[in-house]
Design a protein around this motif. Structure first.
Motif, PDB file in Angstrom:
ATOM      1  N   LEU A  70       0.807  -1.216   0.000  1.00 59.68           N
ATOM      2  CA  LEU A  70       0.000   0.000   0.000  1.00 59.68           C
ATOM      3  C   LEU A  70       0.841   1.266   0.000  1.00 59.68           C
ATOM      4  CD1 LEU A  70      -2.791  -0.983   2.580  1.00 59.68           C
ATOM      5  CD2 LEU A  70      -2.706  -1.370   0.126  1.00 59.68           C
ATOM      6  N   GLY A  71       2.081   1.180   0.430  1.00 58.25           N
ATOM      7  CA  GLY A  71       2.929   2.360   0.489  1.00 58.25           C
ATOM      8  C   GLY A  71       3.719   2.617  -0.777  1.00 58.25           C
ATOM      9  N   ARG A  72       3.624   1.706  -1.748  1.00 61.87           N
ATOM     10  CA  ARG A  72       4.430   1.834  -2.953  1.00 61.87           C
ATOM     11  C   ARG A  72       3.591   1.748  -4.235  1.00 61.87           C
ATOM     12  NH1 ARG A  72       9.864   1.176  -3.691  1.00 61.87           N
ATOM     13  NH2 ARG A  72      10.031   0.466  -1.530  1.00 61.87           N
ATOM     14  N   GLU A  73       2.695   0.796  -4.306  1.00 62.16           N
ATOM     15  CA  GLU A  73       2.010   0.501  -5.561  1.00 62.16           C
ATOM     16  C   GLU A  73       1.104   1.621  -6.079  1.00 62.16           C
ATOM     17  OE1 GLU A  73       0.289  -3.258  -4.719  1.00 62.16           O
ATOM     18  OE2 GLU A  73       2.157  -4.362  -5.104  1.00 62.16           O
ATOM     19  N   PRO A  74       0.400   2.386  -5.211  1.00 60.62           N
ATOM     20  CA  PRO A  74      -0.399   3.495  -5.772  1.00 60.62           C
ATOM     21  C   PRO A  74       0.442   4.487  -6.562  1.00 60.62           C
ATOM     22  CG  PRO A  74      -1.083   3.044  -3.522  1.00 60.62           C
ATOM     23  CD  PRO A  74       0.152   2.215  -3.767  1.00 60.62           C
ATOM     24  N   TYR A  75       1.688   4.717  -6.140  1.00 57.24           N
ATOM     25  CA  TYR A  75       2.556   5.657  -6.852  1.00 57.24           C
ATOM     26  C   TYR A  75       3.003   5.075  -8.193  1.00 57.24           C
ATOM     27  CZ  TYR A  75       2.683   7.859  -2.263  1.00 57.24           C
ATOM     28  OH  TYR A  75       2.335   8.456  -1.076  1.00 57.24           O
ATOM     29  N   ILE A  76       3.203   3.766  -8.231  1.00 53.74           N
ATOM     30  CA  ILE A  76       3.600   3.130  -9.489  1.00 53.74           C
ATOM     31  C   ILE A  76       2.442   3.140 -10.476  1.00 53.74           C
ATOM     32  CG2 ILE A  76       4.442   0.988 -10.545  1.00 53.74           C
ATOM     33  CD1 ILE A  76       5.723   0.282  -7.860  1.00 53.74           C
ATOM     34  N   VAL A  77       1.249   2.798  -9.988  1.00 55.18           N
ATOM     35  CA  VAL A  77       0.070   2.810 -10.855  1.00 55.18           C
ATOM     36  C   VAL A  77      -0.172   4.218 -11.390  1.00 55.18           C
ATOM     37  CG1 VAL A  77      -2.440   2.494 -10.914  1.00 55.18           C
ATOM     38  CG2 VAL A  77      -1.006   0.825  -9.714  1.00 55.18           C
ATOM     39  N   ALA A  78      -0.099   5.210 -10.507  1.00 49.99           N
ATOM     40  CA  ALA A  78      -0.316   6.597 -10.930  1.00 49.99           C
ATOM     41  C   ALA A  78       0.733   7.022 -11.957  1.00 49.99           C
ATOM     42  CB  ALA A  78      -0.273   7.525  -9.718  1.00 49.99           C
ATOM     43  N   HIS A  79       1.957   6.595 -11.751  1.00 49.72           N
ATOM     44  CA  HIS A  79       3.041   6.942 -12.672  1.00 49.72           C
ATOM     45  C   HIS A  79       2.730   6.433 -14.074  1.00 49.72           C
ATOM     46  CE1 HIS A  79       7.227   8.160 -13.429  1.00 49.72           C
ATOM     47  NE2 HIS A  79       7.343   7.070 -14.154  1.00 49.72           N
ATOM     48  N   ASN A  80       2.269   5.196 -14.153  1.00 47.31           N
ATOM     49  CA  ASN A  80       1.950   4.621 -15.462  1.00 47.31           C
ATOM     50  C   ASN A  80       0.688   5.229 -16.068  1.00 47.31           C
ATOM     51  OD1 ASN A  80       4.027   2.547 -16.088  1.00 47.31           O
ATOM     52  ND2 ASN A  80       3.369   1.721 -14.128  1.00 47.31           N
TER      53      ASN A  80
END
Length: 335
Positions: A70-80
């Motif tokens: 939860l602390g990493r994946e939202p930023y990766i998804v948003a980045h893509n």
């Protein structure tokens, strides 16, 4: 999760929006309607939500939030998602105008001290700047880079060229029908000025602005159609939007949310945002104009009428209600 794999979403979105894809039509303007931040954090804001959001055959979220980071994946998804948008823009910019839909609220400092002022601006960065800053500057806001650190993806020089073209506080204002929605019309004015000053004075299209009430099944349709709060909301927000335009904010379009009561994300049919009441119980989804719909009709017909004119302040709305009484009745055939 395919949605966190670099370029998987961006490349597929490019294929979909290319001249040979299903969206490959001649358009004079295009707004990507689904807000990026909503897609990026939906499963994490509502951990009890057990559905998949699938976009272009790409699985953006796992059904069990506990199974992810939860602390990493939202930023990766948003980045893509940002990269996917950039690829689509690169196609449509050659022959039309395209923009990104973002959602944000304005935040005031809890206390008038530098730390709280900074915290309020940081909150706007994490909501609005997260997606607007990369498009304008080619990078994330400095407050995000400082607080998220190495968990925040980095744009390569090539991507920059493509993309560029714990908290104290309390809600303020009257609450709407949703737990997250509070009514502070002046906040829209400050948010418009913030976007103008921070992001190089862009053209702004407001694609959603509205307030809801709880779907109360215990009251009659006739009573449910009386939505004075929404009418006051619309008039006061338009007044502050006009004030922002008077300060040279380039607002080019405004859309209310929404025309009809509808299915509202995790709240489903428990929340009503429409200016038209939809009867879910009779099996025919009959639609009835609410008081706010009648106000819009009267305002667009005769904006100079004292009852319809836009007040400068919220208290002016209350004064006029006392002076002029309720809105006019709808013309024959509307009810």
């Amino acid at each position: 999760m395919l949605g966190t794999q670099p370029f998987s979403l961006a490349n597929q979105f490019t294929n979909l929006t290319s001249s040979t894809g299903v969206l490959g039509t001649e358009l004079s303007s295009l707004i990507r309607i689904i807000s990026t931040e909503i897609l990026a954090v939906m499963a994490h804001i509502f951990p009890s939500l057990t559905f998949l959001i699938r976009t272009l055959r790409t699985e953006l979220f796992v059904t069990d939030p506990a199974a992810g980071d939860l602390g990493r994946e939202p930023y990766i998804v948003a980045h893509n998602l940002i990269l996917a948008h950039a690829h689509a823009v690169n196609i449509y910019r050659r022959k039309s105008t395209i923009g990104m839909t973002n959602v944000s609220t304005w935040h005031y400092p809890y206390r008038d001290i530098p730390e709280d002022v900074e915290a309020a601006l940081r909150t706007v960065d994490f909501m609005l700047g997260w997606f607007v800053a990369p498009v304008i500057t080619g990078d994330y806001p400095s407050s995000m880079k400082k607080n998220v650190g190495e968990r925040l993806p980095i744009f390569t020089p090539e991507e920059v060229k493509l993309v560029k073209a714990h908290r104290n506080g309390k809600p303020i204002g009257e609450q709407g029908g949703s737990s997250w929605l509070y009514i502070v019309p002046e906040g829209l004015y400050h948010l418009m000025l913030h976007i103008k000053d921070r992001y190089n004075d862009p053209e702004i299209f407001i694609t959603e602005n509205g307030v809801d009430e709880v779907n109360n099944k215990a009251i009659t349709v006739t009573k449910a159609r009386i939505d004075q709060k929404r009418m006051k909301y619309q008039r006061s927000h338009l007044a502050y939007l006009k004030k922002a335009m008077d300060h040279h904010v380039r607002v080019k379009g405004y859309f209310i949310w929404s025309l009809l009561d509808n299915f509202e994300w995790a709240q489903g049919y428990n929340s009503r945002f429409g200016i038209f009441y939809v009867d879910y119980e009779n099996g025919r989804f009959t639609r009835f104009p609410k008081t706010s719909a009648v106000w819009w009709m009267n305002f667009l017909d005769n904006p100079k009428n004292p009852w319809n004119r836009l007040p400068l302040k919220l208290q002016d709305v209350e004064t006029e209600e006392e002076r002029h009484g309720p809105a006019k009745k709808p013309r024959s055939g509307l009810a």
